[in-house]
Design a protein around this motif. Structure first.
Motif, mmCIF file in Angstrom:
data_model
loop_
_atom_site.group_PDB
_atom_site.id
_atom_site.type_symbol
_atom_site.label_atom_id
_atom_site.label_comp_id
_atom_site.label_asym_id
_atom_site.label_seq_id
_atom_site.Cartn_x
_atom_site.Cartn_y
_atom_site.Cartn_z
ATOM 1 N N TYR A 183 0.821 -1.217 0.000
ATOM 2 C CA TYR A 183 0.000 0.000 0.000
ATOM 3 C C TYR A 183 0.855 1.267 0.000
ATOM 4 O O TYR A 183 0.478 2.282 -0.571
ATOM 5 N N LEU A 184 2.038 1.177 0.679
ATOM 6 C CA LEU A 184 2.934 2.334 0.660
ATOM 7 C C LEU A 184 3.436 2.590 -0.760
ATOM 8 O O LEU A 184 3.628 3.744 -1.173
ATOM 9 N N LYS A 185 3.607 1.510 -1.516
ATOM 10 C CA LYS A 185 4.150 1.630 -2.874
ATOM 11 C C LYS A 185 3.083 2.068 -3.881
ATOM 12 O O LYS A 185 3.331 2.969 -4.696
ATOM 13 N N ILE A 186 1.873 1.439 -3.817
ATOM 14 C CA ILE A 186 0.856 1.725 -4.854
ATOM 15 C C ILE A 186 -0.272 2.626 -4.364
ATOM 16 O O ILE A 186 -1.111 3.059 -5.152
ATOM 17 N N GLY A 187 -0.275 2.882 -3.039
ATOM 18 C CA GLY A 187 -1.332 3.719 -2.484
ATOM 19 C C GLY A 187 -2.383 2.903 -1.767
ATOM 20 O O GLY A 187 -2.627 1.738 -2.114
ATOM 21 N N LEU A 188 -3.033 3.514 -0.775
ATOM 22 C CA LEU A 188 -4.112 2.835 -0.061
ATOM 23 C C LEU A 188 -5.300 2.626 -0.996
ATOM 24 O O LEU A 188 -5.490 3.397 -1.954
ATOM 25 N N PRO A 189 -6.133 1.602 -0.742
ATOM 26 C CA PRO A 189 -7.294 1.367 -1.612
ATOM 27 C C PRO A 189 -8.189 2.606 -1.731
ATOM 28 O O PRO A 189 -8.689 2.915 -2.814
ATOM 29 N N GLU A 190 -8.382 3.327 -0.597
ATOM 30 C CA GLU A 190 -9.246 4.511 -0.638
ATOM 31 C C GLU A 190 -8.633 5.640 -1.471
ATOM 32 O O GLU A 190 -9.345 6.413 -2.123
ATOM 33 N N GLU A 191 -7.298 5.722 -1.490
ATOM 34 C CA GLU A 191 -6.623 6.719 -2.333
ATOM 35 C C GLU A 191 -6.848 6.401 -3.813
ATOM 36 O O GLU A 191 -7.152 7.292 -4.621
ATOM 37 N N ARG A 192 -6.690 5.099 -4.149
ATOM 38 C CA ARG A 192 -6.845 4.707 -5.547
ATOM 39 C C ARG A 192 -8.291 4.841 -6.014
ATOM 40 O O ARG A 192 -8.559 5.197 -7.155
ATOM 41 N N LEU A 193 -9.246 4.564 -5.084
ATOM 42 C CA LEU A 193 -10.656 4.731 -5.448
ATOM 43 C C LEU A 193 -10.985 6.204 -5.701
ATOM 44 O O LEU A 193 -11.694 6.539 -6.660
#
Length: 475
Positions: A67-77
């Motif tokens: 998640y630190l690398k690709i972003g938290l799910p809520e950030e990506r949503l």
């Protein structure tokens, strides 16, 4: 008087400042063990304080690193919502993480759902992402609520450990002197010992406990039993844990409807094996009508299928009787120390598996008095001076006794059973002569020898008890 290492540590530290053991070792150029030793010595003299402090560190889990690398799910949503807000399409794009992301955005009050669409209400902040970055860099000055959230989401792992710290309370005026610690021939010959002081040792300081290796006390008692019988001229024998009911019960003239053969006392296996047909026929007749033994037998019909069923042996007599059947000519002296199994309720004096000491003597001119003398000799060698025998009953011996020993504070304690094998046991198996037999529970014997009240303690991995247990205990 202060030792050299105490003075060296004192001169290296500042008053009122906290040091870890590693820091103190680095500053003073001393080894960790020397710092520990001198710190506790200085604490006894009031110059220094030694204390423990709990340190909490955090580490990212694999999911946290992802998640630190690709972003938290809520950030990506939130990023996807700028292109589409259709729930079905968003689910296809994010898969299983869509529900997670939507849940966290709704908790932050950032979105709402209306007519199958996700509507953005406000731009949320993502403190969790910043916290993950700080933890990856070894920084833990993070809001406690954020840490709890990350732990609950299993994005971080807590690592707690205790570390020893020291704090210098006061620094006396000291001067490093070169003390003589070891008197060598060179020091004596040169005469420099006249100009120097000898290091004084405080024999009142507590020393570190040293625990030498030793045999487990229960294993030591088993070895002691084995040694006694080997010295008395016995042969040690072994056998399989799994036995047929024939050797465990039937060959010992134990009736097939005996309570000990019920499921409550025996572990039965759903397997059957072949048994010697010639012996089985003789045993069948002995059970049903006494065969040629002069007995009337047990009556009823003997079932060979029951005799073929496998069981976890309930006593090591299954091993000794099998040995005698293979070695029917006298003289024979054999014993077995091994594990047996019964369906017992676990308590302070009973276990479903325990060790038993079984023995037999086969000869033509032996009798009941020889059995009592042999058992008394064994118990005396084990340290029990008062031994007596109480009449008992067993299906395969007559006469039968239960040996008892006297222990101060407990009274008379029964330790097993013994007797002379009946003709119904020996004649069908072709055993020639009289057989003296006994079976003793080693666990109960060990309890008395070790002064214990609970049999279960013999099998607990209690390192404190094992260290405190003496190698030898006199009654």
């Amino acid at each position: 008087m202060l030792s050299k290492i105490e003075i060296k540590l004192l001169k290296s530290l500042e008053v009122g400042k906290k040091y870890s053991i590693d820091d103190a070792a680095r500053i003073s150029n001393m080894k960790r063990d020397a710092v520990f030793k001198s710190a506790y010595m200085l604490q006894e003299k009031g110059y220094l304080r030694v204390y423990e402090q709990k340190l909490i560190k955090y580490k990212l889990t694999e999911e946290g690193e992802r998640y630190l690398k690709i972003g938290l799910p809520e950030e990506r949503l939130l990023a996807l919502l700028k292109n589409t807000n259709d729930i079905k399409e968003l689910k296809k794009l994010m898969g299983k993480e869509f529900e997670i992301a939507l849940g966290w955005l709704r908790k932050k009050g950032a979105v709402e759902i209306s007519d199958g669409k996700v509507i953005i209400l406000k731009e949320p902040s993502f403190e969790e992402r910043m916290a993950l970055k700080s933890i990856s860099e070894g920084k833990y000055d993070i809001d406690k609520n954020i840490l709890k959230i990350l732990e609950r989401r299993k994005l971080i792992k807590r690592d707690e450990k205790k570390e020893v710290f020291i704090e210098l309370l006061q620094k006396p005026e000291v001067e490093i002197k070169e003390y003589i610690t070891d008197l060598t021939p060179e020091i004596l010959q040169s005469g420099i010992w006249r100009e120097r002081e000898f290091l004084k040792y405080d024999v009142t300081l507590p020393s570190k406990d040293v625990y030498g290796g030793k045999m487990h006390p229960y294993e030591r008692i088993i070895q002691e039993c084995r040694k006694i019988f080997l010295e008395m001229g016995f042969k040690e024998i072994k056998g399989h844990y799994v036995q047929s009911s024939f050797w465990n019960f039937d060959a010992l003239f134990q009736p097939q409807d005996h309570p000990a053969r019920d499921m409550q006392d025996t572990f039965y296996l759903d397997r059957y094996v072949d048994i010697p047909e010639d012996l089985a026929e003789k045993v069948r007749q002995t059970h049903e009508n006494g065969w040629i033994t002069g007995s009337t037998g047990w009556g009823g019909k003997w079932d060979i299928t029951k005799a073929k069923q496998l069981v976890l042996r309930t006593h090591t007599t299954a091993i000794t009787i099998h040995y005698l059947a293979k070695n029917p000519e006298p003289p024979q002296k054999a014993f077995c120390i091994d594990r047996v199994y019964r369906r017992e309720a676990i308590d302070a004096t009973h276990l479903p598996e325990f060790d038993q000491l079984e023995g037999v003597v086969l000869d033509k001119n032996v009798g009941f008095k020889h059995l009592l003398g042999l058992l008394k000799e064994f118990f005396v060698k084990m340290g029990f001076e008062d031994v007596r025998f109480r009449p008992g009953y067993f299906p395969y011996t007559e006469p039968s006794v239960e040996p008892e020993v006297y222990v101060d504070g407990l009274g008379w304690i029964e330790l097993g059973g013994a007797g002379v094998f009946r003709k119904e046991v020996t004649e069908p198996l072709g055993i020639k002569g009289k057989v003296l037999a006994w079976g003793l529970g080693i666990g109960r014997l060990a309890m008395l020898k070790l002064g214990m009240k609970d049999l279960r303690r013999l099998y607990l991995p209690d390192i404190g008890w094992l260290r405190s247990m003496p190698v030898f205990r006199r009654f």
